[in-house]
Design a protein around this motif. Structure first.
Motif, PDB file in Angstrom:
ATOM      1  N   VAL A   1       0.783  -1.331  -0.013  1.00  0.00           N
ATOM      2  CA  VAL A   1       0.084  -0.076   0.033  1.00  0.00           C
ATOM      3  C   VAL A   1       1.018   1.306  -0.201  1.00  0.00           C
ATOM      4  N   LYS A   2       0.338   2.157  -0.786  1.00  0.00           N
ATOM      5  CA  LYS A   2       1.131   3.405  -0.857  1.00  0.00           C
ATOM      6  C   LYS A   2       0.667   4.548   0.015  1.00  0.00           C
ATOM      7  N   ASN A   3      -0.775   4.705  -0.005  1.00  0.00           N
ATOM      8  CA  ASN A   3      -1.566   5.511   0.798  1.00  0.00           C
ATOM      9  C   ASN A   3      -2.343   4.876   1.827  1.00  0.00           C
ATOM     10  N   VAL A   4      -2.669   5.506   2.984  1.00  0.00           N
ATOM     11  CA  VAL A   4      -3.660   4.853   3.983  1.00  0.00           C
ATOM     12  C   VAL A   4      -4.423   5.767   4.375  1.00  0.00           C
ATOM     13  N   LEU A   5      -5.526   5.980   4.262  1.00  0.00           N
ATOM     14  CA  LEU A   5      -6.653   6.742   4.836  1.00  0.00           C
ATOM     15  C   LEU A   5      -7.229   6.345   5.848  1.00  0.00           C
ATOM     16  N   LEU A   6      -6.915   6.904   7.233  1.00  0.00           N
ATOM     17  CA  LEU A   6      -7.792   6.353   8.379  1.00  0.00           C
ATOM     18  C   LEU A   6      -8.965   7.295   8.757  1.00  0.00           C
ATOM     19  N   LEU A   7      -9.973   6.527   8.569  1.00  0.00           N
ATOM     20  CA  LEU A   7     -11.333   7.185   8.607  1.00  0.00           C
ATOM     21  C   LEU A   7     -12.339   6.749   9.842  1.00  0.00           C
ATOM     22  N   LYS A   8     -12.680   8.020  10.751  1.00  0.00           N
ATOM     23  CA  LYS A   8     -13.550   7.676  11.449  1.00  0.00           C
ATOM     24  C   LYS A   8     -14.943   8.856  11.487  1.00  0.00           C
ATOM     25  N   ARG A   9     -15.649   8.909  10.420  1.00  0.00           N
ATOM     26  CA  ARG A   9     -16.540   9.780   9.957  1.00  0.00           C
ATOM     27  C   ARG A   9     -15.994  10.962   9.445  1.00  0.00           C
ATOM     28  N   THR A  10     -14.704  11.226   9.710  1.00  0.00           N
ATOM     29  CA  THR A  10     -14.051  12.166   9.314  1.00  0.00           C
ATOM     30  C   THR A  10     -12.439  11.695   9.042  1.00  0.00           C
ATOM     31  N   VAL A  11     -11.558  12.495   8.398  1.00  0.00           N
ATOM     32  CA  VAL A  11     -10.192  11.994   8.296  1.00  0.00           C
ATOM     33  C   VAL A  11      -9.482  12.052   9.391  1.00  0.00           C
TER      34      VAL A  11
ATOM     35  N   CYS B   1      -0.897  -3.799  13.216  1.00  0.00           N
ATOM     36  CA  CYS B   1      -1.725  -2.986  14.190  1.00  0.00           C
ATOM     37  C   CYS B   1      -2.624  -4.377  14.669  1.00  0.00           C
ATOM     38  N   VAL B   2      -2.875  -4.355  16.090  1.00  0.00           N
ATOM     39  CA  VAL B   2      -3.660  -5.189  16.394  1.00  0.00           C
ATOM     40  C   VAL B   2      -4.738  -4.398  17.195  1.00  0.00           C
ATOM     41  N   THR B   3      -6.182  -5.025  16.664  1.00  0.00           N
ATOM     42  CA  THR B   3      -7.328  -4.143  17.233  1.00  0.00           C
ATOM     43  C   THR B   3      -8.166  -5.021  17.596  1.00  0.00           C
ATOM     44  N   HIS B   4      -8.933  -4.677  18.499  1.00  0.00           N
ATOM     45  CA  HIS B   4     -10.268  -5.648  18.789  1.00  0.00           C
ATOM     46  C   HIS B   4     -11.304  -5.677  17.622  1.00  0.00           C
ATOM     47  N   ASP B   5     -11.029  -4.563  16.697  1.00  0.00           N
ATOM     48  CA  ASP B   5     -11.881  -4.866  15.733  1.00  0.00           C
ATOM     49  C   ASP B   5     -11.687  -5.923  14.465  1.00  0.00           C
ATOM     50  N   SER B   6     -10.480  -5.979  14.095  1.00  0.00           N
ATOM     51  CA  SER B   6     -10.210  -6.885  13.227  1.00  0.00           C
ATOM     52  C   SER B   6      -9.451  -8.416  13.773  1.00  0.00           C
TER      53      SER B   6
ATOM     54  N   LEU C   1      -2.663   7.547  17.327  1.00  0.00           N
ATOM     55  CA  LEU C   1      -3.586   7.434  16.166  1.00  0.00           C
ATOM     56  C   LEU C   1      -4.755   6.386  16.148  1.00  0.00           C
ATOM     57  N   LEU C   2      -4.114   5.209  16.493  1.00  0.00           N
ATOM     58  CA  LEU C   2      -4.996   4.201  16.419  1.00  0.00           C
ATOM     59  C   LEU C   2      -5.854   3.921  17.495  1.00  0.00           C
ATOM     60  N   THR C   3      -5.413   4.388  18.756  1.00  0.00           N
ATOM     61  CA  THR C   3      -6.032   4.323  19.956  1.00  0.00           C
ATOM     62  C   THR C   3      -7.321   5.319  19.900  1.00  0.00           C
TER      63      THR C   3
ATOM     64  N   TYR D   1      -9.644   2.994  17.699  1.00  0.00           N
ATOM     65  CA  TYR D   1      -9.971   1.719  17.973  1.00  0.00           C
ATOM     66  C   TYR D   1     -10.191   1.607  19.341  1.00  0.00           C
ATOM     67  N   GLY D   2      -9.845   2.648  20.156  1.00  0.00           N
ATOM     68  CA  GLY D   2     -10.226   2.588  21.502  1.00  0.00           C
ATOM     69  C   GLY D   2      -8.658   2.093  22.206  1.00  0.00           C
ATOM     70  N   PRO D   3      -8.577   2.082  23.731  1.00  0.00           N
ATOM     71  CA  PRO D   3      -7.308   2.042  24.248  1.00  0.00           C
ATOM     72  C   PRO D   3      -6.680   0.496  24.202  1.00  0.00           C
ATOM     73  N   THR D   4      -7.347  -0.422  23.359  1.00  0.00           N
ATOM     74  CA  THR D   4      -6.769  -1.873  23.391  1.00  0.00           C
ATOM     75  C   THR D   4      -5.989  -1.978  22.010  1.00  0.00           C
ATOM     76  N   ALA D   5      -6.286  -0.972  21.201  1.00  0.00           N
ATOM     77  CA  ALA D   5      -5.112  -1.070  20.079  1.00  0.00           C
ATOM     78  C   ALA D   5      -3.716  -0.961  20.281  1.00  0.00           C
ATOM     79  N   ARG D   6      -3.087  -1.939  19.390  1.00  0.00           N
ATOM     80  CA  ARG D   6      -1.561  -2.261  19.732  1.00  0.00           C
ATOM     81  C   ARG D   6      -0.906  -2.272  18.439  1.00  0.00           C
ATOM     82  N   ILE D   7       0.429  -2.009  18.706  1.00  0.00           N
ATOM     83  CA  ILE D   7       1.153  -2.008  17.165  1.00  0.00           C
ATOM     84  C   ILE D   7       2.395  -3.154  17.690  1.00  0.00           C
TER      85      ILE D   7
END
Lengths: 268, 314
Positions: A213-223, A257-262, A237-239, A242-248
């Motif tokens: 991937v060249k460009n990543v857009l991280l979205l949560k209703r806005t950029v 990244c490790v998130t509870h989402d995926s 950025l990720l917490t 995705y909340g405080p449980t996100a890890r790199i």
């Protein structure tokens, strides 16, 4: 045929869901073409809505979204001519007796005029596309009888066989087995390298496509963030998203990244 | 034997036979796509809307408000209205919403029909009910010509646009994203089907229309594995049902529509069974593999149980 070399040019975009809630608001970003772009974010963050708005399937409430210089509202049909689209798998109706070849040929036939007969060239190109995702032996098999991962591979082949300089995929890896995931990712990487096409992919999980991937857009209703994968793989950025449980996790020089989402992903 | 041959020289029987073939063509070219679209219920909705429209037409004619208004005009207008309302509800491609729209239009048009029956001269009331029950043995030449025209138009449209109809049904969103004018095909499919159903209802009655439009298409969709295969078998199933209905009506004094409906429903039930048997046969083939895996699983289970045992003793 393009008016500018910006794959996306989004200015102050806001889009509402039919119930009046904002799916997206104050969205501003640009991405240069050609690109291999990922749009990530948690459930309900407006990823699919952004794509559908760009394709002219949904009208923005405010602002504009342009692809290659074409406005989604005014020139929607011009954008649609450039685009090959892979919808979410559950959008495909399964109560129609379509064979794998019928689905895969749609990519080419949709850009023709009625009665849209498949030429031998159409068939040849479609067959080659199916080979890239290892589905060539399923040519005459009923599409509804395939597994989820196999169906997804056919849909990717449908897009690979089609024409148009932009390939857009909505969650192509969701709910697929590891083998299908690998085949799809490899096919896309290969295709991007050998053809002058931009690939835009909405995904829950950046990890499988991280390397290309060249460009990543991280979205949560806005950029929330836009940039190279490793700059987006930032704990703060990720917490935020995705909340405080996100890890790199760093592995072999790449950040995952490790998130509870995926969930944690299979990464050897 | 001679008597049977003589039958074919009787005009009303000839018309009934031709109409049977034409209705089977309508079922194949319109019913198949409605079933693909998840809209089999629309057939009965439109057929009843035609009844409501015919009642309105007759009311306007006999009350002297619009003396030239033929009941068939009312039937056609109501049918198209149902198609448009249904199409509007389903523009997003969600067929559940369309079923609701059909249900509401169905209730509305039947209510209108029953309401207006009170204001139509009693001598004309049977003509309204004719839209419901109809009789394939009582057709006149005009009925057959109208049916023939309808069937011809449907065949032409199916030849030209079958791919578009299928694409809209299978992947509305993807089709639009690739630049297909999906909305236009969506409405075209619903409106032409509605007009066909209205003409067929006028000719042979609503009961035969929905028996023949829905059950053969649903049956074929269970067992056939290609769109073309479905369309061919719909024609065959529909024709068999109608011919058996006609034969039975001559032999045992029964309504041909009723018999045809029963046969069509039976074909659907048999098709479902055929599909189930086929699936069972397919799953039997996979069975050995599953057995192997379960053995390994049991072994690992007992192994871990032993381990757990050891832990307890520690």
């Amino acid at each position: 045929m393009s008016k500018s070399n910006l794959l996306f040019d989004v200015q102050d975009l806001a889009v509402k869901y039919p119930n009046g809630d904002f799916a997206l608001h104050h969205v501003n970003f640009t991405v240069e073409s050609p690109s291999f772009m990922a749009i990530i974010g948690p459930n309900g963050s407006g990823k699919s809505t952004l794509l559908k708005t760009a394709l002219g399937l949904i009208r923005p409430t405010r602002g504009t979204i342009k692809m290659m210089g074409y406005d989604s509202v005014r020139d929607g049909h011009k954008i649609q001519r450039m685009v090959r689209y892979v919808p979410q798998r559950d959008q495909i109706g399964l109560n129609i007796p379509m064979k794998v070849k019928d689905i895969a040929l749609m990519g080419r036939l949709l850009k023709k005029r009625p009665p849209r007969f498949a030429s031998s060239k159409d068939k040849e190109i479609t067959r080659q596309a199916l080979e890239k995702v290892d589905m060539q032996d399923f040519w005459d098999r009923p599409f509804p009888e395939l597994s989820g991962g196999q169906r997804q591979r056919v849909l990717v082949a449908r897009a690979l066989a089609g024409k148009g300089s932009i390939l857009i995929l909505d969650e192509p890896l969701a709910g697929t087995d590891a083998e299908s995931q690998r085949l799809i990712v490899d096919a896309l990487e290969d295709y991007h390298k050998n053809n002058d096409v931009s690939i835009v992919m909405v995904t829950h999980d950046l990890n499988p496509i991280h390397r290309m991937v060249k460009n990543v857009l991280l979205l949560k209703r806005t950029v929330i963030g836009i940039g190279a994968p490793c700059s987006i793989m930032d704990v703060d950025l990720l917490t935020k998203v995705y909340g405080p449980t996100a890890r790199i996790v760093e592995y072999a020089g790449h950040r995952y990244c490790v998130t509870h989402d995926s969930g944690m992903d299979r990464h050897e | 034997m001679n008597e049977i041959f003589q039958l074919f020289t009787i005009p009303f029987f000839q018309r009934a036979l031709i109409a049977s073939i034409l209705i089977a063509v309508v079922a194949s070219t319109s019913g198949s796509f409605l079933v693909f679209r998840g809209l089999s219920f629309m057939t009965s909705g439109v057929a009843h809307a035609a009844l409501g429209g015919a009642a309105l037409g007759m009311f306007l004619q006999y009350s002297g408000i619009v003396p030239w208004f033929d009941p068939i005009l009312g039937a056609l207008i109501f049918s198209v209205l149902v198609a448009v309302v249904t199409g509007y509800a389903g523009e997003s491609g969600i067929s559940q919403k369309m079923e609701v729209a059909v249900g509401v239009s169905f209730a509305l048009s039947m209510s209108i029909a029953v309401f207006l029956l009170h204001y139509i001269p009693p001598t004309q009331v049977p003509q309204v009910w004719g839209y419901l029950i109809g009789d394939i043995l009582l057709l006149d030449n005009l009925d057959v010509i109208l049916l023939g025209g309808t069937a011809a138009v449907l065949v032409l449209i199916a030849l030209l646009f079958n791919k578009e109809y299928v694409y809209v049904s299978v992947d509305m969103e993807g089709s639009i994203a690739h630049g297909l004018n999906a909305r236009a095909y969506h409405y075209m499919m619903l409106i032409t089907s509605a007009l066909a159903i209205a003409f067929a209802t006028k000719a042979v009655g609503a009961i035969l229309v929905y028996a023949i439009m829905v059950a053969p298409a649903a049956a074929s969709n269970e067992i056939m594995r290609s769109v073309r295969g479905v369309m061919v078998t719909v024609f065959i199933f529909a024709l068999i049902s109608e011919i058996v209905g006609l034969a039975a009506s001559l032999a045992i004094q029964a309504s041909p529509s009723a018999i045809a409906g029963i046969i069509a429903a039976l074909i659907y039930v048999v098709s479902m069974q055929v599909k189930r048997i086929r699936e069972r046969a397919a799953s039997n083939q996979d069975f050995p593999e599953v057995e192997d895996l379960s053995e390994t699983f049991h072994e690992s289970l007992s192994a871990s149980a032993e381990q757990a045992h050891e832990h307890e003793h520690e």
